[in-house]
Design a protein around this motif. Structure first.
Motif, PDB file in Angstrom:
ATOM      1  N   GLU B 388       0.906  -1.215  -0.007  1.00 32.05           N
ATOM      2  CA  GLU B 388      -0.001  -0.158  -0.401  1.00 32.05           C
ATOM      3  C   GLU B 388       0.934   1.166  -0.145  1.00 32.05           C
ATOM      4  O   GLU B 388       1.766   1.288   0.684  1.00 32.05           O
ATOM      5  CB  GLU B 388      -0.890  -0.185   1.161  1.00 32.05           C
ATOM      6  N   GLY B 389       0.413   2.168  -0.736  1.00 25.71           N
ATOM      7  CA  GLY B 389       1.342   3.471  -1.070  1.00 25.71           C
ATOM      8  C   GLY B 389       2.490   3.306  -1.524  1.00 25.71           C
ATOM      9  O   GLY B 389       3.345   4.500  -1.665  1.00 25.71           O
ATOM     10  N   HIS B 406       3.844   7.281  -2.267  1.00 27.43           N
ATOM     11  CA  HIS B 406       2.664   7.982  -1.911  1.00 27.43           C
ATOM     12  C   HIS B 406       2.590   8.532  -0.460  1.00 27.43           C
ATOM     13  O   HIS B 406       1.843   7.635   0.116  1.00 27.43           O
ATOM     14  CB  HIS B 406       1.458   7.462  -2.399  1.00 27.43           C
ATOM     15  N   LEU B 407       3.249   9.427  -0.235  1.00 26.36           N
ATOM     16  CA  LEU B 407       3.340   9.910   1.131  1.00 26.36           C
ATOM     17  C   LEU B 407       2.268  10.679   1.934  1.00 26.36           C
ATOM     18  O   LEU B 407       1.887  11.561   1.049  1.00 26.36           O
ATOM     19  CB  LEU B 407       4.722  10.528   1.358  1.00 26.36           C
ATOM     20  N   PRO B 408       1.829  10.404   2.845  1.00 27.05           N
ATOM     21  CA  PRO B 408       0.893  11.390   3.615  1.00 27.05           C
ATOM     22  C   PRO B 408       1.260  12.628   3.967  1.00 27.05           C
ATOM     23  O   PRO B 408       2.499  12.844   4.092  1.00 27.05           O
ATOM     24  CB  PRO B 408       0.402  10.626   4.882  1.00 27.05           C
ATOM     25  N   PRO B 409       0.488  13.557   3.779  1.00 27.00           N
ATOM     26  CA  PRO B 409       1.049  15.073   3.839  1.00 27.00           C
ATOM     27  C   PRO B 409       1.743  15.161   5.372  1.00 27.00           C
ATOM     28  O   PRO B 409       2.662  16.103   5.284  1.00 27.00           O
ATOM     29  CB  PRO B 409      -0.319  15.937   4.060  1.00 27.00           C
ATOM     30  N   LYS B 410       1.458  14.446   6.341  1.00 27.99           N
ATOM     31  CA  LYS B 410       2.363  14.797   7.619  1.00 27.99           C
ATOM     32  C   LYS B 410       3.653  14.157   7.318  1.00 27.99           C
ATOM     33  O   LYS B 410       4.398  14.752   7.900  1.00 27.99           O
ATOM     34  CB  LYS B 410       1.780  14.105   8.862  1.00 27.99           C
ATOM     35  N   ALA B 411       3.828  13.381   6.387  1.00 27.11           N
ATOM     36  CA  ALA B 411       5.301  12.702   6.312  1.00 27.11           C
ATOM     37  C   ALA B 411       5.807  13.782   5.684  1.00 27.11           C
ATOM     38  O   ALA B 411       7.118  14.093   5.916  1.00 27.11           O
ATOM     39  CB  ALA B 411       5.205  11.569   5.344  1.00 27.11           C
ATOM     40  N   VAL B 412       5.291  14.700   4.633  1.00 28.17           N
ATOM     41  CA  VAL B 412       5.897  15.548   4.026  1.00 28.17           C
ATOM     42  C   VAL B 412       6.257  16.738   4.819  1.00 28.17           C
ATOM     43  O   VAL B 412       7.371  17.345   4.742  1.00 28.17           O
ATOM     44  CB  VAL B 412       5.050  16.254   2.780  1.00 28.17           C
ATOM     45  N   GLU B 413       5.383  17.121   5.881  1.00 25.39           N
ATOM     46  CA  GLU B 413       5.451  18.238   6.717  1.00 25.39           C
ATOM     47  C   GLU B 413       6.753  17.894   7.512  1.00 25.39           C
ATOM     48  O   GLU B 413       7.555  18.784   7.827  1.00 25.39           O
ATOM     49  CB  GLU B 413       4.273  18.565   7.616  1.00 25.39           C
ATOM     50  N   LEU B 476       4.718   0.135   6.072  1.00 29.21           N
ATOM     51  CA  LEU B 476       3.371   0.388   6.889  1.00 29.21           C
ATOM     52  C   LEU B 476       3.644   1.152   8.232  1.00 29.21           C
ATOM     53  O   LEU B 476       2.654   2.088   8.594  1.00 29.21           O
ATOM     54  CB  LEU B 476       2.725  -0.925   7.218  1.00 29.21           C
ATOM     55  N   ARG B 477       4.529   1.132   8.805  1.00 29.99           N
ATOM     56  CA  ARG B 477       4.987   1.600  10.000  1.00 29.99           C
ATOM     57  C   ARG B 477       4.969   3.092   9.941  1.00 29.99           C
ATOM     58  O   ARG B 477       4.616   4.052  10.644  1.00 29.99           O
ATOM     59  CB  ARG B 477       6.375   1.206  10.820  1.00 29.99           C
ATOM     60  N   PHE B 478       6.048   3.340   8.585  1.00 25.59           N
ATOM     61  CA  PHE B 478       6.117   4.822   8.210  1.00 25.59           C
ATOM     62  C   PHE B 478       4.966   5.493   7.919  1.00 25.59           C
ATOM     63  O   PHE B 478       4.466   6.629   8.383  1.00 25.59           O
ATOM     64  CB  PHE B 478       7.267   4.781   7.297  1.00 25.59           C
ATOM     65  N   LEU B 479       4.024   4.678   7.418  1.00 23.77           N
ATOM     66  CA  LEU B 479       2.781   5.472   6.804  1.00 23.77           C
ATOM     67  C   LEU B 479       1.846   5.716   7.999  1.00 23.77           C
ATOM     68  O   LEU B 479       1.205   6.834   8.322  1.00 23.77           O
ATOM     69  CB  LEU B 479       1.809   4.480   5.902  1.00 23.77           C
ATOM     70  N   ALA B 480       1.812   4.666   9.017  1.00 22.55           N
ATOM     71  CA  ALA B 480       0.967   4.674  10.195  1.00 22.55           C
ATOM     72  C   ALA B 480       1.419   6.096  11.072  1.00 22.55           C
ATOM     73  O   ALA B 480       0.692   6.870  11.682  1.00 22.55           O
ATOM     74  CB  ALA B 480       1.083   3.566  11.051  1.00 22.55           C
ATOM     75  N   LYS B 481       2.670   6.081  11.267  1.00 23.83           N
ATOM     76  CA  LYS B 481       3.345   7.266  11.977  1.00 23.83           C
ATOM     77  C   LYS B 481       3.107   8.599  11.432  1.00 23.83           C
ATOM     78  O   LYS B 481       2.716   9.467  12.441  1.00 23.83           O
ATOM     79  CB  LYS B 481       4.885   7.101  11.901  1.00 23.83           C
ATOM     80  N   TYR B 482       2.720   8.698  10.075  1.00 25.15           N
ATOM     81  CA  TYR B 482       2.548   9.964   9.651  1.00 25.15           C
ATOM     82  C   TYR B 482       1.027  10.203   8.922  1.00 25.15           C
ATOM     83  O   TYR B 482       0.620  11.046   8.274  1.00 25.15           O
ATOM     84  CB  TYR B 482       3.385  10.517   8.755  1.00 25.15           C
ATOM     85  N   LYS B 483       0.166   9.331   9.576  1.00 25.52           N
ATOM     86  CA  LYS B 483      -1.229   9.198   9.126  1.00 25.52           C
ATOM     87  C   LYS B 483      -1.917  10.555   9.663  1.00 25.52           C
ATOM     88  O   LYS B 483      -1.660  10.994  10.474  1.00 25.52           O
ATOM     89  CB  LYS B 483      -1.817   8.176   9.637  1.00 25.52           C
TER      90      LYS B 483
END
Lengths: 483, 483
Positions: B388-389, B406-413, B476-483
């Motif tokens: 996913e992502g 495909h990174l969530p906006p919080k990861a970009v921030e 998935l950990r990375f995605l979850a962290k910045y969800k």
């Protein structure tokens, strides 16, 4: 397709490339190769063989490779089988193992770090420390594809990125090894030419440096001074005092010192001794010992003459840390210099030790090459000075003689009529009549109105004696023809 | 000494050097090396080993050298003894003799001709003719210190020697192998960036070429188009029709074609086939078949992966004779590329023939490497697309996957807050948590707002499977962290 449709024509080609010249591989060499082919095809010539004395290409003229170098190189190349072979001594195997342990994946087929394998840079530093008596840091070593590559890398840092009178000015000797003028042309930098004093053993005199830089200042931003010691093509070896005076001048003028020291093993004259710029600068103390200096070394000269491996390095000291990081970055896109050439350099800087099995043979082979070169340096100096119309400074070091030709005015006129410089005219005659390929002095630069040629002292002694045996006759014929 | 007394500071350093970037050996690699040292010193990390998947360094990741290559190389290195050794097959000895016969003085320690030994250039031409079905001329081959060196040599011809809007414009793909952007920065040329279409297997589309050149024309003089096929870092293999369209575009815009074809042996996808630009151009007939083209090849990739030898060549066709002479002159001051690397290239282009003793083993070793790479290309494509992502175009060729994150906006921030690009932020997390060193997509260029990384498929298959086994969890950990 019409030539006008081409992207690259002489009009659109990079003008800096158009300006480059590299005489050591110039038109006379092309003619020599053509003559070789004519001989092969059975042509009748006044000579049986073309002797290429135009280039410092040691093995090409019959010098044998140093056994230990080639043993180590064969072992790192094909270790799976050769490590078990009785044909190789233990110290060669140990060295090969050490080099392979430094290579990623245990193969010289992997990339090294961009400045070279740390284990080899560490050996280089030990060599420099032993030579100079001053510490050397592996972070200051960048290995390269022959010394030429390192010289161009450091020159690149010194460019200003600007044109016209804001171009970087780089001081170079005249005569000089033409890599420098070629690189300066390619980089659109400005050559600040200082003349060596032929009347005083090609000495490097500070008054001349001052004249040259003063005249150049309206045309460029002086950034660096290049010194070739021992000299190429001029063969002089600088004294410690002379080096001190150059360092002081460089400090006064805020110049980066480029010390081309690739002939550091090639010292022949009685009383001559090699002093590295690093050693002299360190012993002068502050502020000199903090000056920026790059010293260049090569695997291609000395006693080893391993030109084909393209091994080399620069020791670059006293850079501010940010600039050193930029230097490291600037070489990273080239990935790394050839690892086989790095391995050759390792043996050169760290030869077998007295207690090791290869010590005796290595030392014997090395001393033999150097003794032969020394004898040849003496032979050519004496030969040229024994001939009317030629004078030649003593070949104190390096691998070349650079005799001066005192040509009659009619020879100069004949050259002009033939569209050649007088020394080129002479060298072509020497090639056509004797089969000896040399390089006209104009390819290195010379005082206007003086004429020279460069000849290597590399051919084997008996060949050199044979080839030059009739040189006097040729020269006197030439003089008589244009008397 | 005060830093103000230095010749080189960040203010006076060549601004072109300051601008150069080469991400493949950038800060993340320095961090990976530091982590390796921490592990050696016993540090507790969530991984046991750092896997350097940042660089196409085949032997470093455990690929074995091809035996016949190393046999020939050992023989040319130390022939006096090894020619008599029973450890070497006759065809390796014959090949070594042929190479040594081409070397001056019979030693690979002598300089070759500047474009490389004629005997080897002749073998290269036979390889090209066999590949393409069209004649090839040894005078059109210049051998080099890796492909990078040849690329820079040809680029140098294309520079205008002028600044501002008169600079040479060189079209490069985005994403691209960063040698190109680094060389363009060093040369003060202008990069004309055309985007590959990620939504269509990184296709190279003429409309995009037209857009890019149109926008660039006020800023430069377009001189050349660089195409990397198979793609690095993108792994696409161009179709014949696609290449035809690029050639037509280059003809319309009067551009010199730089075809980076170093991965020509590395074709994995069903239905993909390598077509050289030379072959396609020749088969299009006039006027296309007279267009200027340089095709680059390397000893470092393919099945041999001999990076450390720094072997490479360019076939440069259709130059006007005067320009070809200038090219020859321009490389003469570099003397020659490493002769050992030339010898490696000789074996690559002229492998053992079916009737020779080494044919079977050579073929087996070559096929094994290629089969493994093919399996790994499939494995990583499937793996990344199963997460996913992440989306990842098929690795059709070359040695890299270039998956999109495909990174969530919080990861970009969070990346922004950490002063990093989002993909760099991700790659550093991947390194710190998993010990996998990759290169952030921003080092190659990417569409604004998209994020990628490049990972080589070189690690051995079991290691790759082990290392990437937990990749999904990390992601998935990375995605979850910045969800």
């Amino acid at each position: 397709m019409d030539a006008r449709d081409k992207v690259l024509t002489m009009d659109t080609l990079n003008p800096c490339v158009r300006e480059m010249e590299y005489a050591v591989r110039g038109p006379i060499v092309a003619r020599a190769t053509a003559l070789e082919n004519e001989l092969k095809d059975g042509a009748d010539k006044p000579f049986k063989k073309v002797v290429k004395a135009n280039i410092g290409d040691c093995h090409a003229t019959g010098q044998k490779p140093i056994t230990f170098i080639r043993q180590v190189l064969a072992l790192v190349t094909y270790p799976d089988v050769l490590m078990n072979s009785p044909d190789f001594p233990d110290d060669a195997k140990d060295r090969a193992k050490k080099i392979l342990a430094a290579c990623r994946g245990g193969s010289i087929g992997s990339y090294s770090e961009s400045p070279g394998l740390l284990a080899i840079r560490t050996d280089i530093c030990a060599y420099i420390e032993n030579r100079d008596g001053h510490p050397s840091n592996p972070d200051d070593i960048i290995m390269s594809t022959g010394a030429s590559d390192a010289i161009k890398t450091i020159m690149t840092l010194l460019l200003t990125g600007k044109g016209g009178s804001e171009r970087a000015g780089i001081m170079i000797p005249v005569p000089q090894y033409p890599l420098y003028s070629a690189a300066i042309a390619e980089f659109n930098a400005y050559p600040i030419r200082y003349y060596l004093n032929e009347d005083n053993h090609w000495s490097l005199e500070v008054d001349e440096l001052k004249r040259a830089i003063k005249e150049a200042k309206p045309n460029c931003q002086p950034r660096a001074i290049c010194v070739i010691n021992p000299g190429n093509p001029t063969g002089q070896v600088l004294t410690k005092e002379n080096i001190e005076s150059v360092i002081k001048f460089a400090r006064d003028e805020k110049l980066f010192i480029l010390a081309d020291e690739v002939y550091q093993h090639n010292i022949w004259a009685k009383g001559s001794k090699f002093f590295s710029f690093k050693k002299v600068l360190m012993e002068m103390g502050e502020p000199y010992s903090s000056m920026e200096l790059a010293s260049f070394m090569s695997a291609s000269k000395g006693f080893m003459g391993e030109c084909g491996y393209r091994g080399g390095y620069a020791e670059v000291i006293n850079l501010v840390p940010e600039v050193r990081a930029q230097l490291t970055k600037s070489i990273s896109a080239k990935l790394c210099p050839p690892v086989s050439g790095q391995a050759v350099m390792d043996v050169i800087v760290n030869p077998p030790h007295p207690e090791e099995p290869s010590y005796e043979q290595f030392t014997k082979e090395k001393e033999h090459v150097l003794a032969q070169l020394k004898e040849k340096a003496k032979f050519v100096t004496e030969l040229f000075n024994s001939i009317e119309g030629i004078t030649c400074n003593e070949v104190q070091g390096a691998m070349y003689a650079f005799p001066r030709l005192h040509l009659p005015p009619k020879a100069v006129e004949a050259a002009k009529a033939a569209g050649k410089t007088p020394d080129s005219f002479y060298c072509f005659a020497l090639l056509e009549e004797m089969g000896i390929c040399t390089v006209p002095g104009s390819g290195f630069g010379e005082q206007p109105g003086t004429y020279h040629f460069r000849i290597t002292i590399l051919p084997q002694l008996d060949e050199l004696k044979e080839v030059l045996g009739n040189f006097k006759d040729f020269h006197l014929r030439f003089l008589a023809k244009y008397k």
